[in-house]
Design a protein around this motif. Structure first.
Motif, PDB file in Angstrom:
ATOM      1  N   VAL A  29      78.262  59.635  -7.854  1.00  0.00           N
ATOM      2  CA  VAL A  29      77.988  60.215  -9.170  1.00  0.00           C
ATOM      3  C   VAL A  29      79.200  61.000  -9.669  1.00  0.00           C
ATOM      4  CG1 VAL A  29      76.541  61.853 -10.428  1.00  0.00           C
ATOM      5  CG2 VAL A  29      75.504  60.264  -8.792  1.00  0.00           C
TER       6      VAL A  29
ATOM      7  N   ILE B  29      81.922  58.598 -10.786  1.00  0.00           N
ATOM      8  CA  ILE B  29      81.623  58.007 -12.096  1.00  0.00           C
ATOM      9  C   ILE B  29      81.875  59.025 -13.201  1.00  0.00           C
ATOM     10  CG2 ILE B  29      79.712  57.189 -13.541  1.00  0.00           C
ATOM     11  CD1 ILE B  29      78.664  55.711 -11.043  1.00  0.00           C
TER      12      ILE B  29
ATOM     13  N   ILE C   2      78.680  49.808 -15.603  1.00  0.00           N
ATOM     14  CA  ILE C   2      78.654  50.148 -14.185  1.00  0.00           C
ATOM     15  C   ILE C   2      77.993  49.005 -13.440  1.00  0.00           C
ATOM     16  CG2 ILE C   2      77.749  51.740 -12.437  1.00  0.00           C
ATOM     17  CD1 ILE C   2      77.681  53.885 -14.700  1.00  0.00           C
TER      18      ILE C   2
ATOM     19  N   ILE D  51      72.670  58.557 -11.675  1.00  0.00           N
ATOM     20  CA  ILE D  51      73.756  58.058 -12.523  1.00  0.00           C
ATOM     21  C   ILE D  51      73.383  58.179 -13.997  1.00  0.00           C
ATOM     22  CG2 ILE D  51      75.039  55.986 -13.180  1.00  0.00           C
ATOM     23  CD1 ILE D  51      74.913  55.156 -10.189  1.00  0.00           C
TER      24      ILE D  51
END
Length: 508
Positions: A99, A102, A111, A135
Motif C-alpha cells: 500500500v 502504491i 494496478i 488499496i
C-alpha cells in the motif's frame, strides 16, 4: 500509461497446524521484478510444465513494451509452498509495504495484482479482500484494479465489489499461469485506453470441490470452461471466469464461483444473464465431477495395484497428505505400508523432518542410521516411524537459498527422500537432485493430489490413493466449522438457483 504491479500469493489450509510466517515467503521488490525474477521470469515455465500453447511474451518486460506500458513494480510475495493460516503480523507487514509503495508511486493509470485467491490470514480471513480494500482506501475508486488468480481461489462479495477485472487459470494441473497474467494485464490496458468502466457480476455456487475432481481437460470442467470462453467473446463482455475454489479451507466464503465482467455499465444486464447461465451450468454438473485418473481406496490397495501393473513404473499420489494443499506432508503412513508389505523397489517422495535429515548429513553417505521419521508436524494423522536404513545420497541446499536439503535413505527395498524442510516433488529434476531417476523404479509415491504436469506427462501409470489426512479428498470426512451451509456435497438435497451476490460497483 503507468501500471503498478504487486501481490501476495498463498494457498492457506486453516486446519493445518503449521502457521505461515515471513520465513515461508520469497519476496521480490522493485527492480528484482523488472529484471525477470520470481513469478515473472518463467514465462517459458508455462511451456516447460507441459503447456501446449506458448505464452505470447518471453518476459514481463517484453509484454510491457508491446503494450506500451510503464510498469511500476512494488512488491510480490510468493509462498514457498501452501501451508497454514498466515500470521497476522506477517501479512500486515507485506500488505502495508504494498500500500505504501502504491501511494508513493506517483500518478498511476491502473494496478495489477498477482494473487492466488486462497490467502487466509489470522484474525482477518480473506487476505485478498483486505488487500484490495486497503488499496482502494488510498487510491480511491477511479483507478482500475485487475487481478490474476489461481483456479483454486475462494473470493468474497466485497472483493468483487472493489476490483474491476480478474482472470483465472483455465488449466488444472496448472499450465497457463503466464497466459492468465497476460489476460489480466491486457484487459486492464484495453479498459484504460478505451475509457471503459468494467462491471463484474459475481455468483457464488454452493459447492466445494477438490481440484482432483475438477481437472480441466476432462468433463465436466472442459465443457464449462468452453462455455466461459464463449461467453467472454460475446459483445460487451470482457471475460467470463470460473473458480473451482479451495474446498479444504474452512471459511464462511469457501465455495465455487463464477464471474462475468461487463465492459461498461450498459452491458451489465447481459453480463448478469450470462453469469446466471454459467453458474447454473456448473451447479447442474455437481454430481458429475470425478477423478480423471485411476483411484485406489487405500494405500494398501494402491500398492497392490502398482505391484500387479504391467507398467515398469507407477506413480502413486498420497492425496490425504498433500503439501500442495497445505498439509504438513510428514505423515509416514505410506512408508510404513510399503515396508510392512516388503515392497522390493519403491521411492517415497518425500518426508520433511529436519532432525532426521541432520542425522543423515552428519552420518554421511554409506552410513547406517536409525531414524524416528515423520509424524512431528502432523500428529493428527500420524506418529513417528522408527526405521533403520542406509544413507545413499545427500543433496545439500545452496547458500542463501530457501530450497531443501535432501537425504536419500534406503530401508529394505524402499528409498525415502528425507528433506530438512517442507517441500513437494513436482518435477523429474526434484528426484534427480536426490540421486533418483524416477522412471527406473517400480513405484514412486509422491505426496500430491493429481500429479503436477511434468510428472503426469512422464508417468507410465498414475494411481490416486484416497488416503486420510488434512487434504482428504472425501470432504464429508472433514470437520468443517465455519463453512456456510447448505453446501454440496456436505448437504445433498437442497434447492438452489443463481443469485448475483455483488453490486457490480464499489459499495459494500
Amino acid at each position: 500509461m503507468r501500471i503498478a504491479i504487486a501481490g501476495i500469493s498463498h494457498e492457506a489450509l486453516n486446519t493445518s497446524p503449521i502457521q505461515t510466517t515471513m520465513e515461508h515467503f520469497q519476496v521480490w521488490r522493485g527492480q528484482e521484478i523488472l529484471q525477470g525474477k520470481g513469478p515473472f521470469s518463467p514465462y517459458a515455465a508455462g511451456t516447460a510444465a507441459g503447456s501446449s500453447v506458448r505464452p505470447k511474451y518471453a518476459t514481463l518486460a517484453e509484454m510491457m513494451d508491446d503494450l506500451g506500458v510503464e510498469l511500476v513494480p512494488v512488491l510480490y510475495a510468493g509462498a514457498l509452498a501452501p501451508s497454514g493460516t498466515v500470521e497476522q503480523a506477517t501479512y500486515l507487514q507485506l500488505r502495508d509495504e504494498i500500500v505504501e509503495g502504491i501511494e508513493q508511486a506517483g500518478q498511476l493509470d491502473g494496478i495489477c495484482l498477482v494473487l492466488h485467491g486462497a490467502l487466509l490470514v489470522e484474525n482477518i480471513w480473506s487476505g485478498e479482500t483486505d488487500l484490495v480494500r486497503s488499496i482502494r482506501a488510498v487510491v480511491g475508486n477511479e483507478i482500475l484494479i485487475s487481478a490474476r488468480f489461481d483456479l483454486h481461489g475462494n473470493l468474497t462479495e466485497e472483493f468483487a465489489n472493489k476490483a474491476d477485472i480478474w482472470t483465472v487459470y483455465r488449466t488444472a494441473p496448472h499450465r497457463d499461469a503466464p497466459q492468465t497474467l497476460e489476460r489480466a494485464m491486457t484487459l486492464l490496458v484495453h479498459c484504460i485506453r478505451g475509457d471503459h468502466r468494467p462491471r463484474p457480476v459475481f455468483v457464488r455456487v454452493p459447492m466445494i470441490l477438490p481440484g482432483e475432481k475438477a481437472t480441466t481437460d476432462v468433463e465436466p470442467m472442459k465443457s464449462l470452461l468452453a462455455l466461459a470462453v464463449e461467453i467472454g467473446q460475446q459483445p460487451g463482455i470482457l471475460t467470463a471466469e470460473i473458480l473451482v475454489g479451495f474446498g479444504w479451507a474452512d471459511a464462511p466464503y469457501s465455495s465455487c464461483s463464477v464471474v462475468v465482467i461487463a465492459e461498461d455499465e450498459p452491458h451489465l444486464p447481459h453480463a448478469r444473464r450470462q453469469a446466471k447461465r454459467l453458474a447454473q451450468a456448473m451447479w447442474n454438473q455437481r454430481h458429475n465431477f470425478t477423478f480423471d485418473s485411476e483411484a485406489a481406496a487405500s494405500a494398501d490397495e494402491a500398492i497392490d495395484l502398482a505391484l500387479e501393473a504391467e507398467e515398469s513404473c507407477v506413480f502413486i499420489a498420497d492425496s490425504g497428505d498433500n503439501p500442495t494443499a497445505g498439509t504438513p506432508g510428514d505423515a509416514p503412513h505410506f512408508l510404513a505400508r510399503l515396508i510392512a508389505k516388503n515392497v522390493p523397489d519403491a521411492i517415497v517422495a518425500g518426508i520433511p523432518d529436519s532432525a532426521a535429515a541432520r542425522i543423515c548429513f552428519e552420518a554421511g553417505v554409506g552410513a547406517t542410521v536409525s531414524l524416528s521419521l515423520g509424524g512431528k508436524m502432523d500428529t493428527e494423522y500420524g506418529a513417528p516411524l522408527e526405521v533403520t536404513g542406509t544413507v545413499e545420497h545427500l543433496c545439500q541446499a545452496g547458500p542463501d537459498t530457501k530450497e531443501a536439503a535432501i537425504a536419500t535413505v534406503r530401508v529394505g527395498g524402499v528409498r525415502v527422500l528425507v528433506a530438512d524442510r517442507r517441500m513437494y516433488f513436482s518435477t523429474l529434476n526434484n528426484f534427480r537432485m536426490a540421486g533418483i531417476e524416477p522412471l527406473e523404479h517400480k513405484i514412486i509415491v509422491v505426496k500430491l493430489g493429481y500429479l503436477m504436469p511434468e510428472l503426469r506427462d512422464a508417468a507410465p501409470r498414475e494411481i490416486l490413493a484416497l488416503t486420510p489426512g488434512y487434504s482428504d479428498l472425501d470432504f464429508t470426512r472433514l470437520p468443517y466449522r465455519y463453512i456456510t451451509r447448505p453446501i454440496f456435497p456436505l448437504d445433498e438435497e437442497f434447492a438452489w438457483s443463481p443469485v448475483i451476490s455483488n453490486v457490480a460497483g464499489y459499495g459494500g
